[in-house]
Scaffold this motif. Structure first.
Motif, PDB file in Angstrom:
ATOM      1  N   ILE A  25       0.601  -1.460  -0.393  1.00 19.43           N
ATOM      2  CA  ILE A  25       0.333  -0.240   0.318  1.00 19.43           C
ATOM      3  C   ILE A  25       1.113   1.366  -0.049  1.00 19.43           C
ATOM      4  CG2 ILE A  25      -1.390   1.297   0.811  1.00 19.43           C
ATOM      5  CD1 ILE A  25      -3.035  -1.248   2.545  1.00 19.43           C
ATOM      6  N   VAL A  26       1.582   1.585   0.681  1.00 17.38           N
ATOM      7  CA  VAL A  26       2.686   2.545   0.947  1.00 17.38           C
ATOM      8  C   VAL A  26       3.725   3.086  -0.374  1.00 17.38           C
ATOM      9  CG1 VAL A  26       4.663   3.582   2.254  1.00 17.38           C
ATOM     10  CG2 VAL A  26       3.134   2.591   3.325  1.00 17.38           C
ATOM     11  N   LEU A  27       3.561   1.867  -0.916  1.00 22.41           N
ATOM     12  CA  LEU A  27       4.798   1.665  -2.278  1.00 22.41           C
ATOM     13  C   LEU A  27       3.786   2.290  -3.454  1.00 22.41           C
ATOM     14  CD1 LEU A  27       7.137   1.012  -3.978  1.00 22.41           C
ATOM     15  CD2 LEU A  27       6.825  -1.168  -4.327  1.00 22.41           C
ATOM     16  N   ILE A  28       2.375   1.708  -3.546  1.00 24.27           N
ATOM     17  CA  ILE A  28       1.771   1.914  -4.468  1.00 24.27           C
ATOM     18  C   ILE A  28       1.325   3.040  -4.847  1.00 24.27           C
ATOM     19  CG2 ILE A  28      -0.328   1.327  -5.669  1.00 24.27           C
ATOM     20  CD1 ILE A  28       0.251  -1.098  -4.539  1.00 24.27           C
ATOM     21  N   PHE A  29       1.367   3.449  -2.870  1.00 26.14           N
ATOM     22  CA  PHE A  29       0.934   5.409  -2.848  1.00 26.14           C
ATOM     23  C   PHE A  29       1.926   6.742  -3.335  1.00 26.14           C
ATOM     24  CE2 PHE A  29      -0.356   9.017   0.451  1.00 26.14           C
ATOM     25  CZ  PHE A  29      -1.012   9.569  -0.196  1.00 26.14           C
ATOM     26  N   SER A  30       2.907   5.375  -2.612  1.00 25.87           N
ATOM     27  CA  SER A  30       3.939   6.912  -3.076  1.00 25.87           C
ATOM     28  C   SER A  30       4.572   6.868  -4.300  1.00 25.87           C
ATOM     29  CB  SER A  30       5.591   6.344  -1.992  1.00 25.87           C
ATOM     30  OG  SER A  30       6.372   4.918  -2.389  1.00 25.87           O
ATOM     31  N   VAL A  31       4.758   5.851  -5.459  1.00 29.26           N
ATOM     32  CA  VAL A  31       4.519   5.497  -6.214  1.00 29.26           C
ATOM     33  C   VAL A  31       3.525   6.889  -7.098  1.00 29.26           C
ATOM     34  CG1 VAL A  31       5.151   4.453  -8.674  1.00 29.26           C
ATOM     35  CG2 VAL A  31       6.220   3.688  -6.793  1.00 29.26           C
ATOM     36  N   PHE A  32       2.245   6.518  -6.426  1.00 31.95           N
ATOM     37  CA  PHE A  32       0.816   7.543  -7.348  1.00 31.95           C
ATOM     38  C   PHE A  32       1.920   8.822  -7.335  1.00 31.95           C
ATOM     39  CE2 PHE A  32      -2.288   9.611  -7.067  1.00 31.95           C
ATOM     40  CZ  PHE A  32      -3.342   9.713  -8.143  1.00 31.95           C
ATOM     41  N   LEU A  33       2.194   9.398  -5.831  1.00 32.33           N
ATOM     42  CA  LEU A  33       2.132  10.476  -6.189  1.00 32.33           C
ATOM     43  C   LEU A  33       3.187  11.449  -6.478  1.00 32.33           C
ATOM     44  CD1 LEU A  33       1.124  10.842  -2.293  1.00 32.33           C
ATOM     45  CD2 LEU A  33       0.090  11.460  -3.591  1.00 32.33           C
ATOM     46  N   LEU A  34       4.088  10.969  -6.437  1.00 31.27           N
ATOM     47  CA  LEU A  34       5.344  10.315  -6.760  1.00 31.27           C
ATOM     48  C   LEU A  34       5.034  10.434  -9.167  1.00 31.27           C
ATOM     49  CD1 LEU A  34       8.640  11.340  -6.848  1.00 31.27           C
ATOM     50  CD2 LEU A  34       8.936   9.347  -8.027  1.00 31.27           C
ATOM     51  N   SER A  35       4.735   9.769  -9.341  1.00 34.17           N
ATOM     52  CA  SER A  35       3.815   9.773 -10.881  1.00 34.17           C
ATOM     53  C   SER A  35       4.001  11.417 -11.325  1.00 34.17           C
ATOM     54  CB  SER A  35       2.887   8.925 -11.320  1.00 34.17           C
ATOM     55  OG  SER A  35       1.970   9.176 -10.839  1.00 34.17           O
ATOM     56  N   GLN A  36       2.657  12.065  -9.916  1.00 28.75           N
ATOM     57  CA  GLN A  36       1.527  13.021  -9.783  1.00 28.75           C
ATOM     58  C   GLN A  36       2.697  14.425  -9.951  1.00 28.75           C
ATOM     59  OE1 GLN A  36      -1.109  13.208 -10.755  1.00 28.75           O
ATOM     60  NE2 GLN A  36      -0.855  10.797 -11.680  1.00 28.75           N
ATOM     61  N   ALA A  42       4.763  23.476 -10.555  1.00 31.16           N
ATOM     62  CA  ALA A  42       5.806  23.798 -11.688  1.00 31.16           C
ATOM     63  C   ALA A  42       6.906  24.167 -11.503  1.00 31.16           C
ATOM     64  CB  ALA A  42       4.956  25.379 -11.988  1.00 31.16           C
ATOM     65  N   TYR A  43       7.636  24.323 -12.903  1.00 27.66           N
ATOM     66  CA  TYR A  43       9.140  24.956 -13.179  1.00 27.66           C
ATOM     67  C   TYR A  43       9.122  25.990 -13.411  1.00 27.66           C
ATOM     68  CZ  TYR A  43      13.796  24.818 -14.997  1.00 27.66           C
ATOM     69  OH  TYR A  43      15.212  25.246 -15.188  1.00 27.66           O
ATOM     70  N   GLN A  44       9.796  27.177 -12.166  1.00 31.09           N
ATOM     71  CA  GLN A  44      10.167  28.324 -13.157  1.00 31.09           C
ATOM     72  C   GLN A  44      11.487  27.926 -13.967  1.00 31.09           C
ATOM     73  OE1 GLN A  44       9.745  30.505  -8.819  1.00 31.09           O
ATOM     74  NE2 GLN A  44       7.429  29.901  -9.041  1.00 31.09           N
ATOM     75  N   SER A  45      11.596  29.198 -14.237  1.00 31.02           N
ATOM     76  CA  SER A  45      13.104  28.910 -15.121  1.00 31.02           C
ATOM     77  C   SER A  45      14.607  30.098 -14.608  1.00 31.02           C
ATOM     78  CB  SER A  45      12.716  29.463 -17.113  1.00 31.02           C
ATOM     79  OG  SER A  45      12.352  30.894 -16.524  1.00 31.02           O
ATOM     80  N   ARG A  46      13.513  29.808 -13.390  1.00 31.41           N
ATOM     81  CA  ARG A  46      14.372  31.572 -12.685  1.00 31.41           C
ATOM     82  C   ARG A  46      14.820  30.701 -11.474  1.00 31.41           C
ATOM     83  NH1 ARG A  46      10.153  33.419 -12.831  1.00 31.41           N
ATOM     84  NH2 ARG A  46       9.759  35.231 -10.396  1.00 31.41           N
ATOM     85  N   GLY A  47      16.125  31.114 -11.025  1.00 26.70           N
ATOM     86  CA  GLY A  47      16.040  29.955  -9.686  1.00 26.70           C
ATOM     87  C   GLY A  47      16.709  29.186  -9.967  1.00 26.70           C
ATOM     88  N   LYS A  48      17.872  28.992  -8.736  1.00 28.07           N
ATOM     89  CA  LYS A  48      18.708  27.833  -8.443  1.00 28.07           C
ATOM     90  C   LYS A  48      17.340  26.639  -8.244  1.00 28.07           C
ATOM     91  CE  LYS A  48      21.627  30.131  -5.176  1.00 28.07           C
ATOM     92  NZ  LYS A  48      22.255  30.398  -4.189  1.00 28.07           N
TER      93      LYS A  48
END
Length: 179
Positions: A25-36, A42-48
């Motif tokens: 359950i934890v593996l499926i949930f964490s992989v699902f969250l990581l896939s989202q 968002a990705y910001q083009s400026r910044g570190k």
């Protein structure tokens, strides 16, 4: 004599019933969250790199996924313990009370705080296995005291029940103000 005799005894794993189900359950949930992560951040083009909005969530979800996979491997290679499905059924039964709370919270705007609290106190008393009049009376009295303390003494603003609209004017004002 040292507290930790060997490194192996320090990392000894004690398996519990239902451990492998929890690991899946934890593996499926964490992989699902990581896939989202790309859709939800968002990705910001400026910044570190470390200042990017998705950097730290990706690190934490990636770490969670890796450790969940290690937990699953450890569970898969450990000896099997009887009682797995009994343990899972216990987890499911525990979620029942969250359902009772959701039903209670959804009922308050319609039936009002006092009637809903009394009804659910009686239902939960019966659900817990107390079927005698003394326990049901105690549930009614304690729920009435809770309503008086929260609504009247502490002046907690709670939604008024729609059922109060059908009451006569004087009684409706009392129920809206104090119960």
């Amino acid at each position: 004599m040292s507290r930790v005799k060997t490194l192996q005894s320090f990392f000894k794993r004690y398996r519990r019933p239902g451990d492998i189900v929890f690991a899946w359950i934890v593996l499926i949930f964490s992989v699902f969250l990581l896939s989202q992560i790309f859709e939800q951040t968002a990705y910001q083009s400026r910044g570190k790199l470390v200042a990017q909005p998705r950097f730290w969530p990706a690190i934490s979800l990636g770490t969670m996924s890796v450790f969940a996979a290690f937990h699953l491997l450890g569970s898969a290679f450990s000896e099997r313990i009887e009682g797995r499905w009994r343990e899972v059924w216990h987890w499911i039964k525990s979620v029942e009370y969250a359902g009772w709370f959701i039903a209670y919270a959804a009922s308050v705007p319609y039936a009002g705080y006092l009637p809903t609290t009394i009804i659910f106190a009686i239902l939960l008393t019966l659900r817990s296995g107390y079927h005698n009049a003394k326990m049901i009376s105690a549930a009614i009295v304690s729920s009435f005291i809770v309503v008086v303390v929260f609504k009247t003494l502490l002046k907690v603003n709670l939604p008024a029940g729609r059922i109060y609209e059908v009451l006569p004017d004087g009684l409706r004002q009392i129920m809206l103000a104090y119960f």
